[in-house]
Design a protein around this motif. Sequence first.
Motif: not given
Length: 206
Positions: A15-25, A195-199
């Motif tokens: 589901e990481r595509d649902s995280i915005s570019a701003e949040r990923k930064q 988001e924590v998983s992505f991080m």
Amino acid sequence: MFPRIEKLCRKLETERDSISAERKQILEKIASAIDSQIENTGKAQLIYICTHNSRRSHFGQIWANVAAEFYGMSSVIEAFSGGTEVTALHPNSVTALKTMGFEVRTTTTEANPRYNVKFGKQRSTTCFSKVFDNPENPDQDFLAIMTCSHADENCPFIPGALSRFASPYEDPKLFDTTQLQDKKYLERAMEIGREVSFMVSQLASK
């Protein structure tokens, strides 16, 4: 790790595509700080902070410990939570955790009870509402992650923090006593988990 929680972790990866570019930064900056702390001290300690330490900060604490286990980094990443005032882990937060598959058990009976939140047979974290500088939290060389704008704005200095990051989420409290409360608590818990998983995955991929 419980199979249901492991399955949920794998779902979050898709589901990481649902995280915005701003949040990923923002998340990548936190991951970089975690990486630096591990390199310098051998371990990274995170404190997730919101005003009441009853909802979002607990979700952050729990998911950071789960993600560290899932990505094989539990020996070098440890997460805690705190607030600017003491309340209690909200019952709606407990409901969301149980819905996701965590085993949540009360270990004390006071107005602000302690909860053992298990995500595996031998893996768990302790949750109860406390101020961020509670003696059970690290007091030096930790990363402060602010999960609500109110705490970020009203607590500009976190003693002992190496760095602080603003990573706010909408408060599910807004939906308390409405027909949407269970849905919104679960949505927020899953968003924070995603988001924590992505991080943490950014560290595991190095």
